[in-house]
Scaffold this active site. Structure first.
Site, PDB file in Angstrom:
ATOM      1  N   LYS A  54       0.668  -1.116  -0.023  1.00  0.00           N
ATOM      2  CA  LYS A  54       0.154  -0.079   0.109  1.00  0.00           C
ATOM      3  C   LYS A  54       0.870   1.387   0.005  1.00  0.00           C
ATOM      4  O   LYS A  54       1.659   1.422   0.858  1.00  0.00           O
ATOM      5  CB  LYS A  54      -1.081   0.015   1.419  1.00  0.00           C
ATOM      6  CG  LYS A  54      -2.040   0.992   1.042  1.00  0.00           C
ATOM      7  CD  LYS A  54      -2.576   1.549   2.497  1.00  0.00           C
ATOM      8  CE  LYS A  54      -1.803   2.435   3.502  1.00  0.00           C
ATOM      9  NZ  LYS A  54      -1.695   3.791   2.662  1.00  0.00           N
ATOM     10  N   GLU A 109      10.470   0.768   9.917  1.00  0.00           N
ATOM     11  CA  GLU A 109      11.487   1.700   9.731  1.00  0.00           C
ATOM     12  C   GLU A 109      10.849   3.147  10.087  1.00  0.00           C
ATOM     13  O   GLU A 109      10.127   3.506   9.010  1.00  0.00           O
ATOM     14  CB  GLU A 109      12.142   1.687   8.174  1.00  0.00           C
ATOM     15  CG  GLU A 109      13.446   2.293   7.884  1.00  0.00           C
ATOM     16  CD  GLU A 109      13.316   3.705   7.514  1.00  0.00           C
ATOM     17  OE1 GLU A 109      13.192   4.630   8.337  1.00  0.00           O
ATOM     18  OE2 GLU A 109      13.023   3.972   6.472  1.00  0.00           O
ATOM     19  N   CYS A 164      13.557  10.738   6.663  1.00  0.00           N
ATOM     20  CA  CYS A 164      13.550  10.021   8.001  1.00  0.00           C
ATOM     21  C   CYS A 164      14.946  10.199   8.574  1.00  0.00           C
ATOM     22  O   CYS A 164      15.168  10.397   9.886  1.00  0.00           O
ATOM     23  CB  CYS A 164      13.172   8.757   7.964  1.00  0.00           C
ATOM     24  SG  CYS A 164      13.798   7.672   6.668  1.00  0.00           S
ATOM     25  N   GLU A 185      10.722  14.851  15.881  1.00  0.00           N
ATOM     26  CA  GLU A 185      10.791  14.941  14.311  1.00  0.00           C
ATOM     27  C   GLU A 185      10.130  15.924  13.813  1.00  0.00           C
ATOM     28  O   GLU A 185       8.784  15.957  13.817  1.00  0.00           O
ATOM     29  CB  GLU A 185      10.645  13.512  13.915  1.00  0.00           C
ATOM     30  CG  GLU A 185      10.849  13.590  12.209  1.00  0.00           C
ATOM     31  CD  GLU A 185      10.809  12.108  11.719  1.00  0.00           C
ATOM     32  OE1 GLU A 185       9.550  11.423  11.881  1.00  0.00           O
ATOM     33  OE2 GLU A 185      11.645  11.596  10.952  1.00  0.00           O
TER      34      GLU A 185
HETATM   35  P1  NAI Z   1       2.227   7.862   8.312  1.00  0.00           P
HETATM   36  O1  NAI Z   1       2.778   7.080   9.417  1.00  0.00           O
HETATM   37  O2  NAI Z   1       0.541   8.290   8.928  1.00  0.00           O
HETATM   38  O3  NAI Z   1       1.874   7.366   7.079  1.00  0.00           O
HETATM   39  C1  NAI Z   1       2.817   6.410   6.682  1.00  0.00           C
HETATM   40  C2  NAI Z   1       1.969   5.357   5.896  1.00  0.00           C
HETATM   41  O4  NAI Z   1       1.394   4.433   6.903  1.00  0.00           O
HETATM   42  C3  NAI Z   1       0.918   5.820   4.952  1.00  0.00           C
HETATM   43  O5  NAI Z   1       0.867   4.865   3.873  1.00  0.00           O
HETATM   44  C4  NAI Z   1      -0.429   5.664   5.435  1.00  0.00           C
HETATM   45  O6  NAI Z   1      -1.368   5.647   5.111  1.00  0.00           O
HETATM   46  C5  NAI Z   1      -0.131   4.530   6.595  1.00  0.00           C
HETATM   47  N1  NAI Z   1      -0.910   4.251   7.810  1.00  0.00           N
HETATM   48  C6  NAI Z   1      -1.444   5.472   8.525  1.00  0.00           C
HETATM   49  N2  NAI Z   1      -2.122   5.025   9.593  1.00  0.00           N
HETATM   50  C7  NAI Z   1      -1.994   3.757   9.596  1.00  0.00           C
HETATM   51  C8  NAI Z   1      -2.375   2.775  10.364  1.00  0.00           C
HETATM   52  N3  NAI Z   1      -3.084   2.767  11.526  1.00  0.00           N
HETATM   53  N4  NAI Z   1      -1.955   1.434  10.168  1.00  0.00           N
HETATM   54  C9  NAI Z   1      -1.476   1.035   9.071  1.00  0.00           C
HETATM   55  N5  NAI Z   1      -1.018   1.986   8.205  1.00  0.00           N
HETATM   56  C10 NAI Z   1      -1.455   2.964   8.420  1.00  0.00           C
HETATM   57  O7  NAI Z   1       2.641   9.492   8.440  1.00  0.00           O
HETATM   58  P2  NAI Z   1       2.012  10.806   8.118  1.00  0.00           P
HETATM   59  O8  NAI Z   1       0.797  10.988   9.127  1.00  0.00           O
HETATM   60  O9  NAI Z   1       1.925  11.077   6.744  1.00  0.00           O
HETATM   61  O10 NAI Z   1       3.312  11.863   8.731  1.00  0.00           O
HETATM   62  C11 NAI Z   1       3.286  12.106  10.090  1.00  0.00           C
HETATM   63  C12 NAI Z   1       4.748  12.230  10.359  1.00  0.00           C
HETATM   64  O11 NAI Z   1       5.224  11.053  10.551  1.00  0.00           O
HETATM   65  C13 NAI Z   1       5.450  13.199   9.600  1.00  0.00           C
HETATM   66  O12 NAI Z   1       5.735  14.414   9.974  1.00  0.00           O
HETATM   67  C14 NAI Z   1       6.890  12.491  10.003  1.00  0.00           C
HETATM   68  O13 NAI Z   1       7.605  13.060  11.006  1.00  0.00           O
HETATM   69  C15 NAI Z   1       6.658  11.099  10.331  1.00  0.00           C
HETATM   70  N6  NAI Z   1       6.904  10.199   8.747  1.00  0.00           N
HETATM   71  C16 NAI Z   1       8.077   9.583   8.774  1.00  0.00           C
HETATM   72  C17 NAI Z   1       8.469   8.794   7.822  1.00  0.00           C
HETATM   73  C18 NAI Z   1       9.661   8.037   7.757  1.00  0.00           C
HETATM   74  O14 NAI Z   1      10.182   7.892   6.651  1.00  0.00           O
HETATM   75  N7  NAI Z   1      10.235   7.660   8.669  1.00  0.00           N
HETATM   76  C19 NAI Z   1       7.424   8.742   6.667  1.00  0.00           C
HETATM   77  C20 NAI Z   1       6.560   9.477   6.582  1.00  0.00           C
HETATM   78  C21 NAI Z   1       5.869  10.227   8.010  1.00  0.00           C
END
Ligand code: NAI
Ligand code: MG
Length: 488
Positions: free
Chosen positions: A193, A267, A301, A398
């Site tokens: 996804k 990650e 990240c 972050e």
């Molecule tokens: P997120 O963690 O919600 O999104 C990442 C993925 O997880 C997306 O595909 C999303 O649809 C999915 N997701 C969301 N809720 C889920 C759940 N309950 N179960 C399974 N999958 C789920 O990240 P978001 O809200 O877009 O960003 C928020 C913060 O997260 C950012 O400000 C940043 O600090 C951090 N982040 C870190 C990343 C990294 O590469 N370490 C990447 C994206 C966000």
């Protein structure tokens, strides 16, 4: 102090002509379906969502929203395909993966433009980094498919089964490649996804995967937001979950999979320390600071979002950094001159702006260069915070945007202590002339990846991953095969 660059004369002498990448050669459909069991399928509930271009907030396409029923179908297809895919010889599996790699290369320009349109990153980065690295990952793991006995000598590596993979919006195609390539090479089947703000390159990838002739059901690509992700995480017939994204969702997934048969790799976030010693090559280090925090608008990240400068060179480093920031070009992601593109979503822009307010309210000294932000779309000027300390929220949390917190240090022990004083442990950078110092710090810093005299360098052959709240498990390299196999 003498001025290192005369800012006014620099801006007066250099005027960049617009150099936009053409969009003529790309094809984007108005509506995208789910890719399940080798077919583009309508979502059961008939729901769709829009994906927009963050540089102008205009809609690009409608994308299907997968619900539990669709995830059931995708997992069922992957389970069925596993029986034969896992029995194919490594050489046969490798052929398909090589084919996917070559098809990405053939369509590299198209992928780069769509990546920049859908996610806001500068075309220079999607063209030179995201897309070539994604192809590299497929090439690299295609090479391992028939050599697993060398990867794990004297042990028989078996695939786990069906892998559920959930990826973020900061490197959409690249993260899909990181997840898919090792899973397929080791004989697993997949339900993947992409993130809801950047689904298009994964859907393009589905077209390529289809074209590669890989047996149906081996790769299923489903779109949707958090609920769709949760339906994958909680599906009872999945053997492994691989997640890249926020630490908050990572914690939720860890709880949701505890006590189940599901294997897990996470990650998550980071707050990387970028450490500049007084003996470093200062001009290179300044370029390194810019690359560490402003690459991909800081949506990285492993970004070097905490800068530690040795006190004796603080003035010169900060002045050079400010001067360099004056020459950064912010604007149209499709322009080849652009250094800083659009912030990925309105939501993320709000988060970043909120942290900037917090930084100011906590007494940090803010610096932003003179740059005009485009009128429509999501934009954030590159930002420095001076006069901050370990306890400031902008130093601890972050931000995931182009915001750098700068602190100073005097001794090696002090900087090690400060660098490790974070809940995260993903990346760090060390800038010094002395090899011995580099080795000393790489032993002492608690980070999965440590760069020396460079930053944000990635390679398919090199493992990547974190400690502490940055997650566990490695992707890339030989290490990246391990989370997808079991031994008998
Ligand atoms: P997120 O963690 O919600 O999104 C990442 C993925 O997880 C997306 O595909 C999303 O649809 C999915 N997701 C969301 N809720 C889920 C759940 N309950 N179960 C399974 N999958 C789920 O990240 P978001 O809200 O877009 O960003 C928020 C913060 O997260 C950012 O400000 C940043 O600090 C951090 N982040 C870190 C990343 C990294 O590469 N370490 C990447 C994206 C966000
Ligand atoms: Mg989008």
């Amino acid at each position: 102090m003498t001025k290192i660059i005369d800012k006014d004369s620099f801006k007066a002498t250099w005027n960049y002509e617009e150099a936009p990448e053409s969009t003529d050669h790309i094809h984007i459909k108005q509506q995208y379906e789910l890719y399940i069991d080798g077919q583009f399928t309508k979502p059961t509930k008939g729901k769709y969502f829009d994906t927009i271009n963050p540089a102008n907030n205009k809609k690009i396409a409608r994308v299907a929203e997968a619900t539990e029923d669709d995830i059931d179908k995708a997992v069922e297809a992957a389970r069925k395909a596993f029986n034969s895919w896992s029995k194919l010889s490594g050489k046969e599996r490798g052929k398909y993966i090589f084919r996917i790699a070559r098809l990405i290369q053939e369509r590299a320009r198209e992928f780069a433009v769509i990546e920049s349109l859908d996610g806001g990153k500068p075309i220079r980065e999607s063209r030179d980094i995201d897309i070539p690295l994604a192809a590299n990952h497929f090439f690299y793991y295609a090479g391992w498919a028939d050599k697993l006995e060398y990867a794990f000598p004297n042990r028989k590596a078996k695939p786990l089964g069906v892998a559920g993979q959930i990826i973020p919006w900061n490197f959409p195609l690249l993260m899909a490649a990181w997840k898919l390539a090792p899973a397929l090479a080791t004989g697993n089947t997949v339900v993947l996804k992409p993130a809801e703000t950047t689904p298009l390159t994964a859907l393009k990838l589905a077209e390529i995967i289809h074209e590669s002739g890989i047996p149906k059901g081996v790769v299923n690509i489903v779109t949707g937001a958090g609920e769709t992700g949760a339906a994958i995480v909680n599906h009872p017939d999945i053997d492994k979950i691989a997640f890249t994204g926020s630490t908050g969702v990572g914690k939720y997934i860890r709880k949701a999979t505890a006590g189940t048969k599901k294997k897990l790799t996470l990650e998550l976030g980071g707050k990387g320390a970028n450490i500049i010693f007084e003996d470093a090559a200062i001009d290179q280090a300044v370029e390194g600071i810019v690359n560490a925090i402003f690459f991909n608008q800081g949506h990285v990240c492993c970004a070097g979002s905490r800068l530690f400068v040795q006190e004796s060179v603080e003035k010169v480093v900060v002045q050079k950094l400010k001067d360099r920031m004056e020459s950064l070009i912010l604007g149209d992601p499709l322009d080849k001159n652009t250094d800083i593109g659009a912030i990925n979503s309105k939501k993320q822009l709000k988060t970043i702006e909120n942290y900037i307010k917090i930084g100011i309210n906590e007494g940090g000294e803010i610096y932003q260069p003179n740059c005009t932000l485009p009128k429509s779309g999501n934009w954030c000027a590159p930002t420095l915070f001076l006069n901050v300390s370990q306890s400031h929220r902008i130093v601890q949390e972050e931000i995931f945007g182009p915001v750098l917190a700068i602190q100073t240090f005097r001794t090696i022990d002090e900087v090690i202590e400060k660098a490790n004083n974070t809940p995260f442990g993903l990346s760090a950078g060390v800038w010094t002339d002395k090899g011995s110092k580099i080795f000393h710090l790489t032993q002492k810093l608690n980070a999965g990846v440590i760069w020396a005299n460079t930053f944000n360098k990635f390679d398919a052959t090199s493992p990547f991953g974190g400690y502490k709240e940055s997650g566990f498990g490695r992707e890339g390299g030989l290490h990246g095969l391990k989370p997808y196999v079991k031994f008998e």
